[in-house]
Design a protein around this motif. Sequence first.
Motif, PDB file in Angstrom:
ATOM      1  N   UNK A  23       0.842  -1.186   0.000  1.00 54.63           N
ATOM      2  CA  UNK A  23       0.000   0.000   0.000  1.00 54.63           C
ATOM      3  C   UNK A  23       0.876   1.233   0.000  1.00 54.63           C
ATOM      4  N   UNK A  24       0.525   2.184  -0.845  1.00 56.42           N
ATOM      5  CA  UNK A  24       1.255   3.448  -0.858  1.00 56.42           C
ATOM      6  C   UNK A  24       0.259   4.590  -0.887  1.00 56.42           C
ATOM      7  N   UNK A  25       0.722   5.766  -0.462  1.00 58.12           N
ATOM      8  CA  UNK A  25      -0.148   6.926  -0.346  1.00 58.12           C
ATOM      9  C   UNK A  25       0.504   8.150  -0.977  1.00 58.12           C
ATOM     10  N   UNK A  26      -0.341   9.096  -1.332  1.00 59.41           N
ATOM     11  CA  UNK A  26       0.104  10.412  -1.737  1.00 59.41           C
ATOM     12  C   UNK A  26      -0.751  11.438  -0.989  1.00 59.41           C
ATOM     13  N   UNK A  27      -0.218  12.630  -0.740  1.00 58.52           N
ATOM     14  CA  UNK A  27      -0.998  13.630   0.001  1.00 58.52           C
ATOM     15  C   UNK A  27      -2.152  14.170  -0.835  1.00 58.52           C
ATOM     16  N   UNK A  28      -3.290  14.371  -0.192  1.00 59.41           N
ATOM     17  CA  UNK A  28      -4.449  14.976  -0.830  1.00 59.41           C
ATOM     18  C   UNK A  28      -4.884  16.171   0.005  1.00 59.41           C
ATOM     19  N   UNK A  29      -4.986  17.323  -0.621  1.00 55.76           N
ATOM     20  CA  UNK A  29      -5.366  18.552   0.085  1.00 55.76           C
ATOM     21  C   UNK A  29      -6.539  19.215  -0.621  1.00 55.76           C
ATOM     22  N   UNK A  30      -7.550  19.572   0.162  1.00 54.57           N
ATOM     23  CA  UNK A  30      -8.705  20.325  -0.326  1.00 54.57           C
ATOM     24  C   UNK A  30      -8.876  21.509   0.607  1.00 54.57           C
ATOM     25  N   UNK A  31      -8.887  22.714   0.059  1.00 54.37           N
ATOM     26  CA  UNK A  31      -8.945  23.882   0.933  1.00 54.37           C
ATOM     27  C   UNK A  31      -9.592  25.069   0.234  1.00 54.37           C
ATOM     28  N   UNK A  32     -10.039  25.997   1.056  1.00 57.68           N
ATOM     29  CA  UNK A  32     -10.571  27.253   0.527  1.00 57.68           C
ATOM     30  C   UNK A  32      -9.408  28.216   0.298  1.00 57.68           C
ATOM     31  N   UNK A  33      -9.652  29.218  -0.498  1.00 54.13           N
ATOM     32  CA  UNK A  33      -8.634  30.239  -0.716  1.00 54.13           C
ATOM     33  C   UNK A  33      -8.468  31.077   0.551  1.00 54.13           C
ATOM     34  N   UNK A  34      -7.235  31.508   0.793  1.00 53.58           N
ATOM     35  CA  UNK A  34      -6.955  32.315   1.982  1.00 53.58           C
ATOM     36  C   UNK A  34      -7.742  33.620   1.920  1.00 53.58           C
ATOM     37  N   UNK A  35      -8.411  33.945   3.007  1.00 51.74           N
ATOM     38  CA  UNK A  35      -9.247  35.148   3.043  1.00 51.74           C
ATOM     39  C   UNK A  35      -9.447  35.549   4.491  1.00 51.74           C
ATOM     40  N   UNK A  36      -9.173  36.814   4.799  1.00 55.29           N
ATOM     41  CA  UNK A  36      -9.309  37.285   6.171  1.00 55.29           C
ATOM     42  C   UNK A  36     -10.779  37.363   6.566  1.00 55.29           C
ATOM     43  N   UNK A  37     -11.097  36.829   7.735  1.00 53.36           N
ATOM     44  CA  UNK A  37     -12.464  36.835   8.268  1.00 53.36           C
ATOM     45  C   UNK A  37     -13.452  36.128   7.342  1.00 53.36           C
ATOM     46  N   UNK A  38     -12.985  35.053   6.718  1.00 45.67           N
ATOM     47  CA  UNK A  38     -13.853  34.251   5.856  1.00 45.67           C
ATOM     48  C   UNK A  38     -13.948  32.829   6.412  1.00 45.67           C
ATOM     49  N   UNK A  39     -15.028  32.170   6.087  1.00 46.67           N
ATOM     50  CA  UNK A  39     -15.153  30.757   6.438  1.00 46.67           C
ATOM     51  C   UNK A  39     -14.057  29.956   5.730  1.00 46.67           C
ATOM     52  N   UNK A  40     -13.442  29.060   6.465  1.00 44.88           N
ATOM     53  CA  UNK A  40     -12.310  28.319   5.899  1.00 44.88           C
ATOM     54  C   UNK A  40     -12.492  26.812   6.064  1.00 44.88           C
TER      55      UNK A  40
END
Length: 247
Positions: A23-40
């Motif tokens: 078994x091998x893995x790779x990193x998976x990232x899901x994120x919102x864009x950086x924004x001050x005072x925004x839902x993240x």
Amino acid sequence: MKSKLTFLFLTVLLIGCNNKNSLSFEPLSVQTEACENCTSVQIDIPKATGKTKLSATINSALEGEIIALLNFDEESNAKNLEEAKDAFLNDHEVLSNKFLEESIPWEASVEGSISFENDELITIKLASYIFTGGAHGYGTNRFLNFDKLKGIELYQENLFNNLKDFTLFAESQFRQQENIPANHSINSTGFMFENELFYLPSNIGYNENGLLLFYEPYEIASFADGPITLTIPYKEANPFLKYPKKP
């Protein structure tokens, strides 16, 4: 010639068996864009690679767990992590439009890591924190266990030779850790087990130190007490486990 073909077949067979639980893995990232005072939203998990049943099972289970974590209104039809992220943002926007004066950014973070792995089993830990307003957010850990050879997810009843026997043993270890006398109620020192009967937590996972029993906040105690954990060393847990840790 026949003996050579037989040898070749056995060699391929052995290699296939040896690779069956690789078994091998790779990193998976899901994120919102950086924004001050925004839902993240920030999701960082290991993604199993390769077109195997095991990889598909792991990725599907992780995705399903995270979708459930981000499901604020319990009506989301999200089918993947991107859709779950968007649904979380949309839920915040809908609620903010109803209560403009009380609108504050939400936050969701999920980080996955391999808690334990051997030839037969792998445990993946999801550490999450969700804030959707109120006095505080909610942080917890989820443990997902998988049979590497069968390519299936393991649930609580799949981990033990006899669930009842292990529960009795775990209660004795819990009482010892929490200084609860054997002849007193399990709730005599302030715990909140329903019907005053000990039960296992929803979250049980393997780690390097032993079998971890993880009671989430509110599960058996107040939120202020935080999560309650019990680690049973493998030397003591192994007799009860269908997947004992080998020395």
